[in-house]
Scaffold this active site. Structure first.
Site, PDB file in Angstrom:
ATOM      1  N   ALA A   1       0.769  -1.243   0.000  1.00 48.34           N
ATOM      2  CA  ALA A   1       0.000   0.000   0.000  1.00 48.34           C
ATOM      3  C   ALA A   1       0.804   1.298   0.000  1.00 48.34           C
ATOM      4  CB  ALA A   1      -0.944   0.014   1.199  1.00 48.34           C
TER       5      ALA A   1
ATOM      6  N   GLY B   1       0.461   5.146  -0.262  1.00 50.10           N
ATOM      7  CA  GLY B   1      -0.965   5.359  -0.037  1.00 50.10           C
ATOM      8  C   GLY B   1      -1.737   5.967  -1.183  1.00 50.10           C
ATOM      9  N   SER B   2      -1.131   6.092  -2.348  1.00 51.36           N
ATOM     10  CA  SER B   2      -1.839   6.703  -3.479  1.00 51.36           C
ATOM     11  C   SER B   2      -3.139   5.972  -3.779  1.00 51.36           C
ATOM     12  CB  SER B   2      -0.953   6.702  -4.730  1.00 51.36           C
ATOM     13  OG  SER B   2       0.238   7.419  -4.506  1.00 51.36           O
ATOM     14  N   LYS B   3      -3.046   4.658  -3.953  1.00 50.35           N
ATOM     15  CA  LYS B   3      -4.227   3.875  -4.316  1.00 50.35           C
ATOM     16  C   LYS B   3      -5.134   3.647  -3.104  1.00 50.35           C
ATOM     17  CE  LYS B   3      -1.653   1.767  -8.072  1.00 50.35           C
ATOM     18  NZ  LYS B   3      -0.439   2.591  -7.784  1.00 50.35           N
TER      19      LYS B   3
ATOM     20  N   ASP C   1       2.006  -2.987   4.126  1.00 48.59           N
ATOM     21  CA  ASP C   1       3.282  -2.825   3.430  1.00 48.59           C
ATOM     22  C   ASP C   1       4.371  -3.530   4.232  1.00 48.59           C
ATOM     23  OD1 ASP C   1       4.008  -0.918   0.923  1.00 48.59           O
ATOM     24  OD2 ASP C   1       5.779  -1.233   2.179  1.00 48.59           O
TER      25      ASP C   1
ATOM     26  N   ASP D   1       5.406  -8.710   5.538  1.00 52.02           N
ATOM     27  CA  ASP D   1       5.639  -9.272   4.217  1.00 52.02           C
ATOM     28  C   ASP D   1       4.350  -9.967   3.811  1.00 52.02           C
ATOM     29  OD1 ASP D   1       6.290 -10.761   1.970  1.00 52.02           O
ATOM     30  OD2 ASP D   1       8.176 -11.519   2.792  1.00 52.02           O
TER      31      ASP D   1
ATOM     32  N   ASP E   1      -0.394  -4.102  -6.148  1.00 51.66           N
ATOM     33  CA  ASP E   1       0.396  -3.163  -6.947  1.00 51.66           C
ATOM     34  C   ASP E   1       1.857  -3.457  -6.596  1.00 51.66           C
ATOM     35  OD1 ASP E   1       0.651  -0.934  -8.767  1.00 51.66           O
ATOM     36  OD2 ASP E   1       1.246   0.273  -7.043  1.00 51.66           O
TER      37      ASP E   1
ATOM     38  N   CYS F   1       4.211  -0.749 -12.718  1.00 50.09           N
ATOM     39  CA  CYS F   1       4.548   0.411 -13.549  1.00 50.09           C
ATOM     40  C   CYS F   1       5.797   0.086 -14.376  1.00 50.09           C
ATOM     41  CB  CYS F   1       4.750   1.669 -12.704  1.00 50.09           C
ATOM     42  SG  CYS F   1       6.012   1.508 -11.406  1.00 50.09           S
TER      43      CYS F   1
END
Length: 306
Positions: free
Chosen positions: A116, A119-121, A139, A166, A181, A234
């Site tokens: 996470a 924290g954007s998403k 995270d 993890d 992500d 990405c």
């Protein structure tokens, strides 16, 4: 040629066979990214915030494919009052895609954001869910938890719990949607100078693939029948994208759902790379190339656990 330009050249050479318009791609990765943001509608009405910002930049425009993705010429957005009080979140356009392709699922439900930070998403999900339902934002890196918590507090988000673990060893937890992500080689962010500072080798892609396959496998393993798993990176690398998804299809009872965002130009997933052949289902995955929408590069897919 400096190191950064050499990396760009290597990326162009490596992926030119996958690109429909080589010149446009080459030109696009030389251009700096636009400054983009979304409005945090948990705190303030979107139009109210936009009108205040337009007093400083009358050219602010909204993308045609996301009604809460805005482009500005303001260079100091990070020091603005709107940012400080949590009315906006500065975010690259493609980073907003994973929550959007699950928008029809989001509401008063349970969500796990497996990787996470910062924290954007997570904050975007909370906004779409109107601060309802529950989100577990996990995270594995202690140093990034502080920024995750800071963003959640700044944006007034109350439906989210933060965990530090993890994800591959995360306790089996039932949810309606899982977001993976995954950490990646970040090739798609090449337009952000100094963001990708390495020229990756084959062993690096193998290492990323192992990590990503482990994360996606854990999400698919714990996902109950009828739930969804959103996998994204990405990067351009098929080793980190289609190959990871292909491995999951072999291992679990999954269906790739066709996704479409109106007015966003996308490309299909590829079914062959080097010596690997992938299941034809991976064509339903979504690739975003920088020259198609003036963005970063991105990969995303939506999986249904059968």
């Amino acid at each position: 040629m400096d190191k950064f330009q050499k990396i760009k050249k290597n990326i162009f050479d490596k992926y030119s066979s996958l690109i429909n318009n080589k010149k446009k791609f080459k030109d696009a990765i030389q251009k700096p990214l636009q400054q983009t943001f979304r409005v945090n509608q948990i705190k303030e009405e979107k139009e109210t915030v936009l009108n205040r910002l337009k007093e400083h930049d009358s050219t602010i425009e909204t993308t045609k494919w996301n009604d809460n993705a805005h482009i500005t010429k303001l260079k100091n957005l990070g020091s603005s009052l709107e940012h400080f009080v949590g009315n906006i979140y500065i975010q690259e356009l493609t980073s907003m895609i994973p929550p959007l392709i699950a928008k029809d699922l989001l509401g008063d439900i349970d969500v796990i954001d497996c990787c996470a930070a910062p924290g954007s998403k997570t904050t975007q999900l909370a906004d779409i869910m109107d601060n309802n339902g529950t989100i577990i934002a996990n995270d594995s890196r202690h140093g990034r938890i502080k920024s995750l918590r800071g963003n959640l507090d700044r944006l007034g988000i109350t439906n989210t719990s933060v965990t530090l673990r993890d994800f591959k060893s995360f306790p089996n937890t039932s949810a309606d949607v899982y977001f993976v992500d995954a950490p990646c080689s970040s090739e798609g962010t090449i337009r952000k100078r100094n963001n990708m500072i390495r020229d990756w080798k084959d062993k690096d892609y193998q290492r990323f693939n192992k990590l990503q396959s482990g994360l996606l496998s854990k999400a698919c393993e714990m996902a109950p029948s009828g739930s969804n798993v959103i996998y994204s990176t990405c990067t351009f690398s098929p080793e980190e994208n289609e190959k990871v998804v292909n491995n999951a299809l072999k291992k679990y009872d999954l269906k790739i759902e066709k996704i479409n965002l109106r007015n966003l130009k996308t490309r299909e997933g590829i079914t062959q790379w080097k010596d690997d052949d992938y299941d034809k289902e991976v064509r339903k995955c979504m690739r975003i190339w920088p020259h198609d929408n003036d963005t970063n590069g991105f990969f995303v897919t939506r999986l249904l656990k059968c």
